[in-house]
Design an enzyme around this catalytic site. Structure first.
Site, PDB file in Angstrom:
ATOM      1  N   ILE A  13      -1.408 -17.595   3.167  1.00  0.00           N
ATOM      2  CA  ILE A  13      -0.741 -18.122   4.130  1.00  0.00           C
ATOM      3  C   ILE A  13      -0.326 -19.521   3.920  1.00  0.00           C
ATOM      4  O   ILE A  13       0.834 -19.899   4.306  1.00  0.00           O
ATOM      5  CB  ILE A  13      -1.882 -18.002   5.513  1.00  0.00           C
ATOM      6  CG1 ILE A  13      -2.247 -16.527   5.901  1.00  0.00           C
ATOM      7  CG2 ILE A  13      -0.896 -18.617   6.857  1.00  0.00           C
ATOM      8  CD1 ILE A  13      -3.379 -16.474   6.581  1.00  0.00           C
ATOM      9  N   ASP A  58      -9.443 -13.685   0.160  1.00  0.00           N
ATOM     10  CA  ASP A  58      -8.543 -13.545  -0.972  1.00  0.00           C
ATOM     11  C   ASP A  58      -8.002 -12.104  -1.438  1.00  0.00           C
ATOM     12  O   ASP A  58      -7.059 -11.800  -1.833  1.00  0.00           O
ATOM     13  CB  ASP A  58      -9.024 -14.034  -2.317  1.00  0.00           C
ATOM     14  CG  ASP A  58      -8.918 -15.506  -2.204  1.00  0.00           C
ATOM     15  OD1 ASP A  58      -8.190 -16.249  -1.713  1.00  0.00           O
ATOM     16  OD2 ASP A  58      -9.994 -16.229  -2.847  1.00  0.00           O
ATOM     17  N   PHE A  98      -6.739 -26.880   3.253  1.00  0.00           N
ATOM     18  CA  PHE A  98      -7.958 -27.387   2.996  1.00  0.00           C
ATOM     19  C   PHE A  98      -8.524 -26.638   1.705  1.00  0.00           C
ATOM     20  O   PHE A  98      -7.775 -25.531   1.327  1.00  0.00           O
ATOM     21  CB  PHE A  98      -9.136 -26.897   4.226  1.00  0.00           C
ATOM     22  CG  PHE A  98      -9.183 -27.731   5.311  1.00  0.00           C
ATOM     23  CD1 PHE A  98      -8.181 -28.144   6.148  1.00  0.00           C
ATOM     24  CD2 PHE A  98     -10.323 -28.200   5.417  1.00  0.00           C
ATOM     25  CE1 PHE A  98      -8.310 -28.936   6.907  1.00  0.00           C
ATOM     26  CE2 PHE A  98     -10.693 -29.275   6.444  1.00  0.00           C
ATOM     27  CZ  PHE A  98      -9.524 -29.687   7.248  1.00  0.00           C
ATOM     28  N   ASN A 140     -16.990 -14.085   5.229  1.00  0.00           N
ATOM     29  CA  ASN A 140     -17.555 -15.248   4.638  1.00  0.00           C
ATOM     30  C   ASN A 140     -18.152 -16.266   5.735  1.00  0.00           C
ATOM     31  O   ASN A 140     -18.353 -15.807   6.692  1.00  0.00           O
ATOM     32  CB  ASN A 140     -16.414 -15.944   3.935  1.00  0.00           C
ATOM     33  CG  ASN A 140     -15.467 -16.606   4.876  1.00  0.00           C
ATOM     34  OD1 ASN A 140     -15.644 -17.299   5.768  1.00  0.00           O
ATOM     35  ND2 ASN A 140     -14.008 -16.059   4.544  1.00  0.00           N
ATOM     36  N   LYS A 171     -16.943   6.598   8.479  1.00  0.00           N
ATOM     37  CA  LYS A 171     -17.937   5.738   7.895  1.00  0.00           C
ATOM     38  C   LYS A 171     -18.482   6.568   6.563  1.00  0.00           C
ATOM     39  O   LYS A 171     -18.628   7.667   6.466  1.00  0.00           O
ATOM     40  CB  LYS A 171     -19.035   5.694   8.730  1.00  0.00           C
ATOM     41  CG  LYS A 171     -20.310   4.912   8.346  1.00  0.00           C
ATOM     42  CD  LYS A 171     -21.583   5.152   9.196  1.00  0.00           C
ATOM     43  CE  LYS A 171     -22.783   4.324   8.707  1.00  0.00           C
ATOM     44  NZ  LYS A 171     -24.088   4.716   9.453  1.00  0.00           N
TER      45      LYS A 171
END
Ligand code: CTP
Length: 402
Positions: A311, A282, A329, A214, A292
């Site tokens: 967590i 998530d 947060f 992200n 690969k």
């Protein structure tokens, strides 16, 4: 909180190395932080920087002579050490180090160092062969055994054109050591508190070359770790992959995936507070491929996901080791405060710092947050991530003072 360096007094001994010019920048940076500086300029140092430049920047007289009539009437070599909180030798040349190790007092700098009753910090610089010479290394060992703090020289191209170890440490690194010294000698509000901070993104592997990530840069978490350390906390920073420098004094544990972050966070327990700033994925891929994935063979892959451990929730609901304060947060793009309040209840933490990520927050240098507690919500102004970190660290300090 006041700057740890404000009103501190440093005696700077400038030795004769080409890197003496860096001292001018060092003096400016320290002055900006409110440090009072007196300087001794050695005969060698004088070849590289002028007394006028040093006195203009320190806004003080520069001391040069051991047998100056005016200074020695006041016993300059004794007084200079007594009046300051720390003595910094930068650059510390091989010659100065040798004289210090032998207790030679043949000029103002060496006499002052011998007469010192304050912590001495040395920032060596010299040619790499001189540095590696057993004589220099033996002198360094002696000085460190006697309690002197070393700001180690860096590797790289040297003024003589050779490569190797011997460059004077960079100014921010010298300042970081000075901060660390004053922090360790002061009774700070979070001294004795162990705080866990999670930061950065997590990477979840798809195959050996691809992963899901992200946009989190880790900046906010790193700033919080630094702000807490500066208030005296013993900080463990469990960090996903970032390009950031570890804040000085902070213990950093690198992880890649959410499951590793969970394991390392639990490893850090017990702590007095846990601040979960990381943007944890998530989900992870249920069966990442060992090989690969090949476009022609696989076609469009269908990824099968499993949920990652939470967590923040796990730490908030710890039976034995629940930290006294757990802060989460909440990155939201709409209904920021409402969603955050719901998250506070769902996760079982004490505070939530909610931020509106609809702007350039992810990766940017600024943040606009709301602090949600069981007592209500505070809206903080749009500010630099470092300022958000300071304000949050102050709140945490107040919490532990109550
Ligand atoms: N968090 C965590 N572990 C996870 C997911 C999130 O510790 N597996 C923490 C984050 O560090 C943050 C808080 O939980 O402190 C909220 O993260 P966020 O991604 O906003 O919440 P989610 O639980 O993912 O909820 P939603 O998907 O509803 O936004």
């Amino acid at each position: 909180m006041a700057d740890i360096l404000e009103n501190k007094k440093i005696l700077l001994v400038i030795g004769g190395g080409i890197a003496a010019y860096k001292c001018l920048d060092l003096i400016r940076r320290l002055k900006e932080r409110g440090v009072g500086i007196q300087a001794i300029l050695t005969k060698g140092g004088e070849q590289f920087v002028t007394p006028l430049a040093v006195s203009s920047l320190t806004e003080n007289k520069v001391y040069q002579d051991l047998f100056s009539l005016t200074d020695e009437a006041e016993m300059g070599h004794i007084r200079l050490s007594r009046e300051n909180d720390l003595i910094l030798v930068a650059p510390a040349t091989a010659d100065l180090m040798a004289k210090m190790a032998m207790g030679i007092a043949d000029n103002l700098a060496t006499a002052t160092l011998l007469a010192a009753n304050k912590q001495i910090m040395i920032a060596p610089t010299m040619n790499s062969q001189m540095w590696g010479n057993p004589a220099t290394q033996a002198n360094l060992k002696t000085l460190k055994e006697r309690g002197m703090i070393e700001v180690p020289p860096a590797d790289g191209e040297l003024a003589c054109g050779e490569e190797g170890t011997g460059r004077l440490a960079e100014v921010p690194d010298i300042i970081a050591q000075i901060e660390a010294f004053f922090l360790s000698s002061e009774d700070l509000p979070l001294s004795g508190k162990h705080i866990l901070v999670t930061a950065g993104p997590t990477h979840e592997n798809i195959d050996p070359v691809r992963y899901i990530a992200n946009h989190s840069s880790g900046k906010q978490g790193y700033e919080i770790a630094r702000a807490l350390y500066l208030r005296g906390a013993d900080v463990t920073l469990v960090s996903g992959p970032t390009n950031l420098k570890t804040p000085d004094g902070v213990r950093r544990v690198n992880v890649t995936s959410a499951r590793e972050m969970m394991a390392e966070s639990e490893n850090a327990l017990p702590v007095n507070a846990a601040i979960c700033v990381a943007a944890v994925a998530d989900w992870h891929i249920k069966n990442p491929s060992d090989q690969k994935l090949k476009k022609n063979k696989t076609g469009t892959p269908a990824l099968d996901f499993s949920e990652n451990p939470d967590i923040l929730k796990t730490i908030s609901n710890q039976a034995d080791h629940r930290p006294k304060l757990v802060v989460g947060f909440a990155a939201e793009s709409e209904n920021v405060v409402d969603y955050a309040r719901e998250k506070l209840d769902r996760k079982g933490c004490d505070w939530i710092v909610a931020n509106d990520i609809s702007g350039d927050v992810m990766g940017g240098d600024h943040n606009q947050v709301h602090l949600i507690t069981n007592d209500g919500a505070e809206d903080w102004p749009h500010m630099a991530k470092a300022a958000v970190a300071d304000k949050l660290a102050d709140k945490i300090t107040e919490y532990f003072e109550d």
